[in-house]
Design a protein around this motif. Structure first.
Motif, PDB file in Angstrom:
ATOM      1  N   TRP A  43      -7.285  -0.252   1.814  1.00 34.41           N
ATOM      2  CA  TRP A  43      -7.251  -1.714   1.739  1.00 34.41           C
ATOM      3  C   TRP A  43      -5.823  -2.156   1.464  1.00 34.41           C
ATOM      4  O   TRP A  43      -5.202  -1.701   0.511  1.00 34.41           O
ATOM      5  CB  TRP A  43      -8.157  -2.216   0.625  1.00 34.41           C
ATOM      6  CG  TRP A  43      -9.595  -1.834   0.838  1.00 34.41           C
ATOM      7  CD1 TRP A  43     -10.182  -0.664   0.462  1.00 34.41           C
ATOM      8  CD2 TRP A  43     -10.591  -2.607   1.490  1.00 34.41           C
ATOM      9  NE1 TRP A  43     -11.501  -0.669   0.833  1.00 34.41           N
ATOM     10  CE2 TRP A  43     -11.780  -1.848   1.467  1.00 34.41           C
ATOM     11  CE3 TRP A  43     -10.598  -3.861   2.084  1.00 34.41           C
ATOM     12  CZ2 TRP A  43     -12.968  -2.305   2.022  1.00 34.41           C
ATOM     13  CZ3 TRP A  43     -11.775  -4.319   2.618  1.00 34.41           C
ATOM     14  CH2 TRP A  43     -12.936  -3.555   2.589  1.00 34.41           C
ATOM     15  N   LEU A  44      -5.307  -3.051   2.277  1.00 35.61           N
ATOM     16  CA  LEU A  44      -3.979  -3.606   2.060  1.00 35.61           C
ATOM     17  C   LEU A  44      -4.062  -4.664   0.970  1.00 35.61           C
ATOM     18  O   LEU A  44      -4.786  -5.644   1.083  1.00 35.61           O
ATOM     19  CB  LEU A  44      -3.442  -4.225   3.351  1.00 35.61           C
ATOM     20  CG  LEU A  44      -2.031  -4.798   3.297  1.00 35.61           C
ATOM     21  CD1 LEU A  44      -1.008  -3.711   2.986  1.00 35.61           C
ATOM     22  CD2 LEU A  44      -1.701  -5.485   4.612  1.00 35.61           C
ATOM     23  N   LEU A  45      -3.330  -4.457  -0.122  1.00 38.01           N
ATOM     24  CA  LEU A  45      -3.359  -5.386  -1.250  1.00 38.01           C
ATOM     25  C   LEU A  45      -2.180  -6.336  -1.257  1.00 38.01           C
ATOM     26  O   LEU A  45      -2.298  -7.490  -1.666  1.00 38.01           O
ATOM     27  CB  LEU A  45      -3.374  -4.613  -2.577  1.00 38.01           C
ATOM     28  CG  LEU A  45      -4.521  -3.646  -2.793  1.00 38.01           C
ATOM     29  CD1 LEU A  45      -4.327  -2.890  -4.096  1.00 38.01           C
ATOM     30  CD2 LEU A  45      -5.852  -4.374  -2.763  1.00 38.01           C
ATOM     31  N   ASP A  46      -1.026  -5.842  -0.823  1.00 42.06           N
ATOM     32  CA  ASP A  46       0.188  -6.651  -0.888  1.00 42.06           C
ATOM     33  C   ASP A  46       1.153  -6.170   0.178  1.00 42.06           C
ATOM     34  O   ASP A  46       1.230  -4.967   0.444  1.00 42.06           O
ATOM     35  CB  ASP A  46       0.812  -6.508  -2.278  1.00 42.06           C
ATOM     36  CG  ASP A  46       1.889  -7.535  -2.570  1.00 42.06           C
ATOM     37  OD1 ASP A  46       1.915  -8.587  -1.897  1.00 42.06           O
ATOM     38  OD2 ASP A  46       2.704  -7.292  -3.464  1.00 42.06           O
ATOM     39  N   PHE A  47       1.888  -7.090   0.771  1.00 41.88           N
ATOM     40  CA  PHE A  47       2.872  -6.772   1.800  1.00 41.88           C
ATOM     41  C   PHE A  47       4.059  -7.704   1.607  1.00 41.88           C
ATOM     42  O   PHE A  47       3.878  -8.913   1.518  1.00 41.88           O
ATOM     43  CB  PHE A  47       2.274  -6.985   3.191  1.00 41.88           C
ATOM     44  CG  PHE A  47       3.202  -6.605   4.303  1.00 41.88           C
ATOM     45  CD1 PHE A  47       3.195  -5.322   4.815  1.00 41.88           C
ATOM     46  CD2 PHE A  47       4.086  -7.531   4.840  1.00 41.88           C
ATOM     47  CE1 PHE A  47       4.043  -4.963   5.843  1.00 41.88           C
ATOM     48  CE2 PHE A  47       4.945  -7.177   5.861  1.00 41.88           C
ATOM     49  CZ  PHE A  47       4.924  -5.893   6.360  1.00 41.88           C
TER      50      PHE A  47
END
Length: 89
Positions: A43-47
């Protein structure tokens, strides 16, 4: 999972999901945080675009500034909340 398996999951996620999809591959330097669940879903949480204003909570800035972009991607495995430094803000 051992660290090699985790790195494989993360590299696949990076190649399949991030590399060319964000800004159509035109952003050369960026950082991101992910969560790997018990079903091996990432899961991508922050970019964020890489910049001095980017918070560094798992790496020291001295480490980040001396990393060679050609090296293997670096990651830190967080298993408990006390492994993350507090945001100074």
């Amino acid at each position: 999972h051992d660290q090699n398996q985790i790195q494989e999951f993360l590299m696949k996620f990076f190649e399949d999901t991030i590399r060319e999809r964000f800004a159509e591959g035109e952003i050369a330097n960026y950082v991101f945080d992910v969560y790997l669940d018990k079903k091996n879903r990432v899961w991508l949480l922050d970019f964020n675009v890489w910049a001095r204003s980017t918070d560094s909570l798992l790496f020291e800035w001295s480490e980040l500034l001396t990393m060679d972009i050609e090296d293997e991607p670096q990651f830190r495995l967080v298993e408990t909340a006390n492994q993350v430094r507090q945001d100074p803000l």
